[in-house]
Enzyme design. Structure first.
Site, PDB file in Angstrom:
ATOM      1  N   SER A 129       0.851  -1.204   0.000  1.00 16.51           N
ATOM      2  CA  SER A 129       0.000   0.000   0.000  1.00 16.51           C
ATOM      3  C   SER A 129       0.874   1.237   0.000  1.00 16.51           C
ATOM      4  O   SER A 129       1.996   1.222   0.542  1.00 16.51           O
ATOM      5  CB  SER A 129      -0.863  -0.009   1.262  1.00 16.51           C
ATOM      6  N   TYR A 158      -1.365  -1.053  10.612  1.00 18.48           N
ATOM      7  CA  TYR A 158      -1.545  -1.338   9.181  1.00 18.48           C
ATOM      8  C   TYR A 158      -0.358  -0.784   8.386  1.00 18.48           C
ATOM      9  O   TYR A 158       0.238  -1.489   7.565  1.00 18.48           O
ATOM     10  CB  TYR A 158      -2.847  -0.700   8.695  1.00 18.48           C
TER      11      TYR A 158
HETATM   12  N1  LIG Z   1      -8.817  -0.895  -0.833  1.00 13.95           N
HETATM   13  C1  LIG Z   1      -7.808  -0.041  -0.736  1.00 13.95           C
HETATM   14  O1  LIG Z   1      -7.992   1.203  -0.777  1.00 13.95           O
HETATM   15  C2  LIG Z   1      -6.408  -0.527  -0.562  1.00 13.95           C
HETATM   16  C3  LIG Z   1      -5.368   0.387  -0.643  1.00 13.95           C
HETATM   17  C4  LIG Z   1      -4.052  -0.031  -0.493  1.00 13.95           C
HETATM   18  C5  LIG Z   1      -3.795  -1.372  -0.298  1.00 13.95           C
HETATM   19  N2  LIG Z   1      -4.817  -2.269  -0.235  1.00 13.95           N
HETATM   20  C6  LIG Z   1      -4.485  -3.664  -0.025  1.00 13.95           C
HETATM   21  O2  LIG Z   1      -5.045  -4.424  -1.078  1.00 13.95           O
HETATM   22  C7  LIG Z   1      -5.374  -5.729  -0.607  1.00 13.95           C
HETATM   23  C8  LIG Z   1      -6.829  -6.018  -0.942  1.00 13.95           C
HETATM   24  O3  LIG Z   1      -7.606  -5.001  -0.355  1.00 13.95           O
HETATM   25  P1  LIG Z   1      -9.179  -4.914  -0.603  1.00 13.95           P
HETATM   26  O4  LIG Z   1      -9.534  -3.499  -0.398  1.00 13.95           O
HETATM   27  O5  LIG Z   1      -9.564  -5.611  -1.847  1.00 13.95           O
HETATM   28  O6  LIG Z   1      -9.683  -5.743   0.673  1.00 13.95           O
HETATM   29  P2  LIG Z   1     -11.041  -6.522   0.921  1.00 13.95           P
HETATM   30  O7  LIG Z   1     -12.124  -5.953   0.090  1.00 13.95           O
HETATM   31  O8  LIG Z   1     -11.214  -6.572   2.396  1.00 13.95           O
HETATM   32  O9  LIG Z   1     -10.677  -8.003   0.376  1.00 13.95           O
HETATM   33  C9  LIG Z   1      -9.732  -8.760   1.083  1.00 13.95           C
HETATM   34  C10 LIG Z   1      -9.550 -10.115   0.412  1.00 13.95           C
HETATM   35  O10 LIG Z   1      -8.583 -10.837   1.198  1.00 13.95           O
HETATM   36  C11 LIG Z   1      -9.147 -12.086   1.590  1.00 13.95           C
HETATM   37  N3  LIG Z   1      -8.611 -12.493   2.871  1.00 13.95           N
HETATM   38  C12 LIG Z   1      -8.588 -11.780   4.026  1.00 13.95           C
HETATM   39  N4  LIG Z   1      -8.063 -12.522   5.016  1.00 13.95           N
HETATM   40  C13 LIG Z   1      -7.741 -13.718   4.470  1.00 13.95           C
HETATM   41  C14 LIG Z   1      -7.174 -14.909   4.983  1.00 13.95           C
HETATM   42  N5  LIG Z   1      -6.828 -15.028   6.271  1.00 13.95           N
HETATM   43  N6  LIG Z   1      -6.972 -15.940   4.129  1.00 13.95           N
HETATM   44  C15 LIG Z   1      -7.333 -15.853   2.834  1.00 13.95           C
HETATM   45  N7  LIG Z   1      -7.868 -14.751   2.284  1.00 13.95           N
HETATM   46  C16 LIG Z   1      -8.078 -13.694   3.103  1.00 13.95           C
HETATM   47  C17 LIG Z   1     -10.650 -11.823   1.616  1.00 13.95           C
HETATM   48  O11 LIG Z   1     -11.380 -13.006   1.453  1.00 13.95           O
HETATM   49  P3  LIG Z   1     -12.101 -13.895   2.601  1.00 13.95           P
HETATM   50  O12 LIG Z   1     -12.680 -12.952   3.611  1.00 13.95           O
HETATM   51  O13 LIG Z   1     -13.101 -14.653   1.799  1.00 13.95           O
HETATM   52  O14 LIG Z   1     -11.023 -14.766   3.150  1.00 13.95           O
HETATM   53  C18 LIG Z   1     -10.810 -10.936   0.376  1.00 13.95           C
HETATM   54  O15 LIG Z   1     -10.820 -11.746  -0.777  1.00 13.95           O
HETATM   55  C19 LIG Z   1      -5.076  -5.720   0.897  1.00 13.95           C
HETATM   56  O16 LIG Z   1      -3.800  -6.284   1.103  1.00 13.95           O
HETATM   57  C20 LIG Z   1      -5.084  -4.244   1.243  1.00 13.95           C
HETATM   58  O17 LIG Z   1      -4.282  -3.959   2.365  1.00 13.95           O
HETATM   59  C21 LIG Z   1      -6.123  -1.884  -0.359  1.00 13.95           C
END
Ligand SMILES: NC(=O)c1ccc[n+]([C@@H]2O[C@H](COP(=O)([O-])OP(=O)(O)OC[C@H]3O[C@@H](n4cnc5c(N)ncnc54)[C@H](OP(=O)(O)O)[C@@H]3O)[C@@H](O)[C@H]2O)c1
Length: 265
Positions: A152, A165
């Site tokens: 991130s 985080y």
């Molecule tokens: N959204 C943003 O603005 C943003 C910005 C910078 C970085 N990021 C990073 O991008 C990544 C994805 O973010 P997102 O916004 O798409 O998050 P999200 O909507 O919360 O999706 C998270 C994904 O990770 C899976 N997951 C979580 N814990 C898990 C576990 N223990 N084992 C297997 N799968 C797991 C979830 O699936 P299940 O719950 O089905 O397991 C889901 O598919 C993260 O690493 C986040 O830190 C996001």
């Protein structure tokens, strides 16, 4: 190592690629999995929610490619190792392991607890590191392949409300840099993916205005384009990531003042 030209070895065309996406049930990972399937790739989809993985795989826009569902908790290292073997067995090789899964919780200094911090680091730091440990021997044996790690822009420098985080994402950036130094000479690519704000279930919880918020589909497009360009760091959206990259180089006095001014915190 060449001073010019792409930093990573080429991936196969997406229609021929075999990709394992971890965190593919919703959010950015689901959007990347859909985009890959729409381009005709073979995609293994992992996360804990098997029903949501099936929805992503069955999306009509994803009909061109071939999907394999491998539900798992990626903090369970033996489950990860078993799933990797099944994916390799089914696909015959793995061109890209894309680790998207992660979690987020706002924490300020006075809310910090040891238990919550450990829980977050287990997912955001030990999760990706465990996957890398499980797949590197197999990728080295193939003599090719790549690993993508989603960190991130919040990992660049300290930001309010991102007490643990941000630390997890800063650690992942360093981890990916070191991984690149080890693996690139062995023909294994490493991609460090640093998104800004992306609209997903994770950010839907945020109570503050998110600058330059983009859709998960746009984030997926940025990730795939960055890989096609064979970049090491794939950062987006540029309107926001360029500012964050500039802030990264400010002396502390100016950096802290700029953050207070921008966030009011
Ligand atoms: N959204 C943003 O603005 C943003 C910005 C910078 C970085 N990021 C990073 O991008 C990544 C994805 O973010 P997102 O916004 O798409 O998050 P999200 O909507 O919360 O999706 C998270 C994904 O990770 C899976 N997951 C979580 N814990 C898990 C576990 N223990 N084992 C297997 N799968 C797991 C979830 O699936 P299940 O719950 O089905 O397991 C889901 O598919 C993260 O690493 C986040 O830190 C996001």
């Amino acid at each position: 190592m060449a001073l010019f030209g792409p930093l990573n070895p080429p991936l196969p065309a997406w229609k021929d690629a075999r990709v394992w996406v971890i965190g593919a049930s919703y959010g950015i990972g689901a959007a990347v999995a859909r985009a890959l399937l729409a381009r005709g790739a073979h995609v293994a989809l992992s996360a804990r929610s098997a029903d949501k993985l099936r929805d992503v795989a069955g999306d009509p826009s994803a009909a061109k490619g071939a999907a394999l569902i491998e539900p798992l908790d990626f903090t369970d290292t033996s489950a990860v190792a078993r799933a990797f073997e099944r994916v390799r067995g089914a696909f015959k090789r793995v061109d890209l392991v894309l680790i998207v899964a992660g979690t987020h919780k706002e924490v300020r200094a006075w809310e910090l607890t040891d238990a919550d911090s450990r829980a977050l680091l287990e997912v955001n730091l030990h999760g990706p590191i465990g996957v890398v440990a499980a797949v590197v021997p197999g990728l080295l044996a193939q003599g090719r392949g790549a690993i993508g790690i989603v960190s991130s822009l919040a990992g660049y420098r300290g930001l309010p409300k991102a007490l643990v985080y941000g630390a997890s994402k800063a650690a992942l950036i360093n981890f990916a840099e070191t991984l690149y130094l080890d693996l690139r000479p062995k023909n294994i690519g490493v991609y460090l993916i640093n998104p800004g704000f992306v609209k997903t279930p994770l950010t839907d919880r945020n109570q503050f205005p998110m600058p330059n918020l983009i859709s998960a589909e746009d984030a997926a497009g940025e990730i795939l384009r960055g890989m096609e360009r064979r970049e090491f760091e794939i950062h987006f959206p540029k309107a926001f990531s360029r500012k964050m990259r500039l802030l990264r180089h400010l002396p502390y006095r100016l950096y802290f003042a700029a953050v207070r001014r921008a966030t009011g915190l």
